[in-house]
Design a protein around this motif. Structure first.
Motif, PDB file in Angstrom:
ATOM      1  N   CYS A 197       0.729  -6.316  -8.232  1.00  0.00           N
ATOM      2  CA  CYS A 197       1.593  -5.182  -7.904  1.00  0.00           C
ATOM      3  C   CYS A 197       1.375  -4.097  -8.953  1.00  0.00           C
ATOM      4  N   HIS A 229       2.935   0.405  -5.338  1.00  0.00           N
ATOM      5  CA  HIS A 229       4.273   0.948  -5.102  1.00  0.00           C
ATOM      6  C   HIS A 229       4.302   2.431  -5.499  1.00  0.00           C
ATOM      7  N   ARG A 278       3.490   0.503  -0.728  1.00  0.00           N
ATOM      8  CA  ARG A 278       4.937   0.350  -0.528  1.00  0.00           C
ATOM      9  C   ARG A 278       5.651   1.588  -1.061  1.00  0.00           C
ATOM     10  N   SER A 283      12.504   2.845  -5.914  1.00  0.00           N
ATOM     11  CA  SER A 283      11.544   3.536  -6.767  1.00  0.00           C
ATOM     12  C   SER A 283      12.087   4.869  -7.261  1.00  0.00           C
TER      13      SER A 283
END
Length: 383
Positions: A197, A229, A278, A283
């Motif tokens: 990730c 992300h 993502r 976030s």
């Protein structure tokens, strides 16, 4: 997390957080105003935001936004008297409201920072940096990996970008401003399996080296797949969104030489699911990752390693607090649901994980300027 340090506020004149609230935010409003041919409605809203962020108080957001993130706690308080991380994030949300980003009109979904992002991607500096990949192709796999890791690290320093030169491919000795270096530990966690990730930071010339590193790791089977992300909407001027990922990939695939090969591999990885994007709502939360929701915690907890890029993500990872610089990085990230690494250039006061000698040398040479100038960086890992 057991907190042992005070939260950072922006209400001390002369401090770095104070300068961001008092000087940088008004400058950003002026920049956004000049970037688009906004109409009278947007100009009035930007004027009101300028007045509010310098002399006003926190107000509710439209549609009950941020109710779950504690906005009721701060409504009615001056911007300078709430936690700095929170007030900074609130500013960017208010800025998007001012330009109609979330509205029903023609400006809905228009990124107010897009012109500067695209200009950076199309700059001569980007051309030169991508050309450097051709020279890198003759190096060993290990040298290429080390160079791309440092490219991803220093890509967060706007005045440097990334340079893949002879010296930088050699590692730490060529990066004397690296105040903590757990790169060996990081590589040991990328051992040929599982999911990586990457919680991205900025777009443009700072996102491209992140993508190049991911491409390298996939090509050489250091990971099975990667999840990138990004932000669900524009945030902190240059933070990466899905649109910025697409722009960066397009920039790579139409570049000459090795850059296009990296881009094609990434494009193919997107198509077959080895690279996913993502955009989790958290976030853009004005809160630390210690408070992340269960679904995000579960996803990250299943990764072989999560790499957090940049200064803002570091503040959210360890907590935006006045830690003593020698505070253990492992202790303040013990809550994190899996192995975690931070790649960050130093652009704010928050710091953990330094040894006594390094801190003393930095203070002796620069006072406290080393914390915020973007001239130092770190690679920290908690397995």
């Amino acid at each position: 997390m057991s907190f042992r340090a005070d939260v950072i506020f922006g209400n001390e004149p002369g401090s770095f957080p104070y300068s961001v609230l008092a000087e940088r935010h008004p400058a950003i409003i002026r920049q956004v105003r000049e970037s688009f041919p906004y109409g009278p409605e947007q100009h009035r809203a930007l004027d009101a935001l300028l007045d509010s962020c310098t002399k006003g108080v926190i107000e509710p957001l439209p549609g009950g936004a941020w109710d779950e993130w504690g906005i009721d706690t701060y409504v009615g308080q001056p911007w300078f008297d709430v936690p700095w991380l929170w007030s900074e994030s609130y500013f960017y949300r208010r800025l998007l409201d001012a330009v109609g980003y979330f509205g029903d009109g023609p400006w809905r979904g228009i990124d107010p920072f897009r012109p500067s992002k695209l200009a950076e991607l199309e700059s001569p500096e980007t051309d030169e940096e991508l050309k450097a990949l051709d020279e890198l192709a003759s190096r060993s796999v290990e040298e290429r990996g080390a160079a791309l890791l440092h490219g991803s690290l220093w890509g967060n320093r706007a005045d440097l970008g990334f340079r893949l030169s002879d010296g930088e491919a050699e590692g730490r000795d060529a990066v004397p401003d690296l105040v903590a270096d757990d790169s060996d530990r990081l590589w040991s966690l990328l051992d040929g399996g599982g999911t990586l990730c990457v919680i991205a930071d900025n777009a443009g010339r700072e996102l491209i080296p992140d993508l190049l590193l991911i491409s390298h790791l996939l090509e050489h089977a250091r990971i099975d797949r990667a999840v990138l992300h990004v932000k669900p909407y524009p945030y902190y001027v240059s933070d990466a969104t899905t649109a910025d990922v697409v722009d960066a990939l397009r920039r790579l695939v139409r570049a000459p030489g090795e850059a296009a090969a990296y881009g094609r591999r990434l494009w193919e990885a997107m198509a077959d699911g080895r690279l996913e994007v993502r955009a989790h709502p958290y976030s853009c939360a004005p809160l630390p990752y210690s408070d992340m929701p269960d679904d995000l915690r579960t996803e990250i907890g299943g990764a072989a390693l999560t790499v957090l890029k940049g200064d803002l993500n570091y503040r959210r990872l360890v907590g935006d607090r006045w830690w003593a610089p020698t505070t253990s990085f492992a202790d303040v990230t013990a809550y994190f649901p899996g192995p975690v690494a931070a790649l960050r250039t130093l652009k704010s006061d928050v710091i953990t994980g330094l040894d006594d000698r390094t801190e003393a040398a930095l203070v002796a040479a620069e006072g406290q300027r080393w914390r915020t100038g973007g001239t130092h960086a770190l690679i920290q890992v908690r397995p």
